[in-house]
Design a protein around this motif. Sequence first.
Motif, PDB file in Angstrom:
ATOM      1  N   TRP A 108     -41.659   7.723  12.240  1.00  0.00           N
ATOM      2  CA  TRP A 108     -41.935   9.055  12.897  1.00  0.00           C
ATOM      3  C   TRP A 108     -40.925  10.118  12.490  1.00  0.00           C
ATOM      4  CZ3 TRP A 108     -41.328   4.508  15.278  1.00  0.00           C
ATOM      5  CH2 TRP A 108     -42.315   3.950  15.973  1.00  0.00           C
ATOM      6  N   ALA A 109     -41.572  11.281  11.796  1.00  0.00           N
ATOM      7  CA  ALA A 109     -40.691  12.189  11.354  1.00  0.00           C
ATOM      8  C   ALA A 109     -41.118  13.730  11.820  1.00  0.00           C
ATOM      9  CB  ALA A 109     -40.784  12.245   9.865  1.00  0.00           C
ATOM     10  N   PHE A 110     -40.119  14.459  12.219  1.00  0.00           N
ATOM     11  CA  PHE A 110     -40.504  15.894  12.751  1.00  0.00           C
ATOM     12  C   PHE A 110     -39.306  16.757  12.153  1.00  0.00           C
ATOM     13  CE2 PHE A 110     -38.045  13.659  15.806  1.00  0.00           C
ATOM     14  CZ  PHE A 110     -37.054  14.690  16.224  1.00  0.00           C
ATOM     15  N   ASP A 111     -39.772  18.065  12.103  1.00  0.00           N
ATOM     16  CA  ASP A 111     -38.657  19.271  11.883  1.00  0.00           C
ATOM     17  C   ASP A 111     -38.568  19.873  12.983  1.00  0.00           C
ATOM     18  OD1 ASP A 111     -38.560  18.891   9.112  1.00  0.00           O
ATOM     19  OD2 ASP A 111     -40.257  20.004   8.470  1.00  0.00           O
ATOM     20  N   ARG A 112     -37.365  20.290  13.290  1.00  0.00           N
ATOM     21  CA  ARG A 112     -37.012  21.012  14.564  1.00  0.00           C
ATOM     22  C   ARG A 112     -36.324  22.382  14.184  1.00  0.00           C
ATOM     23  NH1 ARG A 112     -33.875  18.958  19.698  1.00  0.00           N
ATOM     24  NH2 ARG A 112     -34.123  20.787  21.178  1.00  0.00           N
ATOM     25  N   TYR A 113     -37.174  23.483  14.717  1.00  0.00           N
ATOM     26  CA  TYR A 113     -36.726  24.817  14.309  1.00  0.00           C
ATOM     27  C   TYR A 113     -35.839  25.645  15.335  1.00  0.00           C
ATOM     28  CZ  TYR A 113     -40.190  24.255  10.468  1.00  0.00           C
ATOM     29  OH  TYR A 113     -40.823  23.961   9.307  1.00  0.00           O
ATOM     30  N   ASP A 114     -34.934  26.446  14.958  1.00  0.00           N
ATOM     31  CA  ASP A 114     -34.270  27.472  15.766  1.00  0.00           C
ATOM     32  C   ASP A 114     -34.670  28.775  15.157  1.00  0.00           C
ATOM     33  OD1 ASP A 114     -32.629  29.317  16.916  1.00  0.00           O
ATOM     34  OD2 ASP A 114     -30.871  27.867  17.226  1.00  0.00           O
ATOM     35  N   VAL A 115     -35.585  29.383  15.910  1.00  0.00           N
ATOM     36  CA  VAL A 115     -36.120  30.689  15.097  1.00  0.00           C
ATOM     37  C   VAL A 115     -35.035  32.042  15.349  1.00  0.00           C
ATOM     38  CG1 VAL A 115     -38.658  29.967  15.483  1.00  0.00           C
ATOM     39  CG2 VAL A 115     -37.104  31.255  17.123  1.00  0.00           C
ATOM     40  N   VAL A 116     -33.999  31.635  16.137  1.00  0.00           N
ATOM     41  CA  VAL A 116     -32.957  32.691  16.086  1.00  0.00           C
ATOM     42  C   VAL A 116     -32.194  32.681  14.877  1.00  0.00           C
ATOM     43  CG1 VAL A 116     -31.165  33.369  17.591  1.00  0.00           C
ATOM     44  CG2 VAL A 116     -33.284  32.846  18.890  1.00  0.00           C
ATOM     45  N   THR A 117     -31.488  31.427  14.900  1.00  0.00           N
ATOM     46  CA  THR A 117     -30.471  31.300  13.531  1.00  0.00           C
ATOM     47  C   THR A 117     -31.134  30.896  12.245  1.00  0.00           C
ATOM     48  OG1 THR A 117     -30.139  28.741  14.089  1.00  0.00           O
ATOM     49  CG2 THR A 117     -28.909  30.495  15.319  1.00  0.00           C
ATOM     50  N   GLN A 118     -32.553  30.625  12.076  1.00  0.00           N
ATOM     51  CA  GLN A 118     -33.005  30.046  11.199  1.00  0.00           C
ATOM     52  C   GLN A 118     -32.569  28.475  10.636  1.00  0.00           C
ATOM     53  OE1 GLN A 118     -34.126  34.173   9.029  1.00  0.00           O
ATOM     54  NE2 GLN A 118     -34.017  32.471   7.623  1.00  0.00           N
ATOM     55  N   ALA A 119     -31.780  28.003  11.680  1.00  0.00           N
ATOM     56  CA  ALA A 119     -31.513  26.599  11.315  1.00  0.00           C
ATOM     57  C   ALA A 119     -32.684  25.568  11.687  1.00  0.00           C
ATOM     58  CB  ALA A 119     -30.193  26.257  12.280  1.00  0.00           C
ATOM     59  N   MET A 120     -32.690  24.527  10.968  1.00  0.00           N
ATOM     60  CA  MET A 120     -33.752  23.515  11.252  1.00  0.00           C
ATOM     61  C   MET A 120     -33.145  22.115  10.829  1.00  0.00           C
ATOM     62  SD  MET A 120     -36.180  23.923   8.222  1.00  0.00           S
ATOM     63  CE  MET A 120     -37.306  22.410   8.350  1.00  0.00           C
ATOM     64  N   SER A 121     -33.768  21.063  11.261  1.00  0.00           N
ATOM     65  CA  SER A 121     -33.523  19.863  10.727  1.00  0.00           C
ATOM     66  C   SER A 121     -34.873  18.909  10.648  1.00  0.00           C
ATOM     67  CB  SER A 121     -32.478  19.291  11.875  1.00  0.00           C
ATOM     68  OG  SER A 121     -33.268  19.177  13.235  1.00  0.00           O
TER      69      SER A 121
END
Length: 246
Positions: A168-181
Amino acid sequence: MDDEDGYFGERVAAGYDQSTAEEFQPAAIEAAVDVLADLAGAGPALELAIGTGRVALPLAARGVPVHGIDMSKAMVARLRAKPGGDAIGVTIGDIATTRVDGEFSLVYLVFNTIANLTTQDAQVDCFRNAAAHLAPGGRFVVELGVPDLRRLPPGQDVVTFHVSPTKWAFDRYDVVTQAMSSNYLEVVDGRGSYWSVPFRYAWPAELDLMARIAGLRPRDRWDDWSRAPFTSESRKHVSVWEKPAG
């Protein structure tokens, strides 16, 4: 994680070339090399994050002299083990700050790798570093995905991009800082493992501003290596900036 090699240590390097991603298929590599060889002319070319030589080796086989910069000794060891790998110079270091001698007709950074620089400052430094290596009239090429934020409903910060019985693979976004993983869960022989890699997403217009700060000007932006037009529906882009002559 291997601290010396960042997130691309021995574990990742060992299976990197066996990825089933579209970018690893021979036709996709050939398409990228066609464009890069055309832009490089007689060269030389500098690849930022040269890795295992997925692009550098076929580009060098076209007669374009290639040098690379990469932080991961494990990835570069795979390059060295391949036919022709010993003929490509590689400098171990950070793609945002490491300098090598000479001027280049082409500097390129493919397969979303600028997003591995997890701050805006580091990404701006990378543009400046690319510009410093370019000869007048030289080009800087970046291949990067367009952030998939339109798939996020209100209150959700995760986009799944792979589901199978064992992975299983997924991206996680922080729309405030533009950080993702990008996050990976995998079961092998009944044992589970988890791996996460941090990124910073950036929009095409933001990259244009970084290029302007570095003294580069826009030249082309395509949907992919086929040079199809970039549109509002494009999932990624191949962008080209030029160092002014004179």
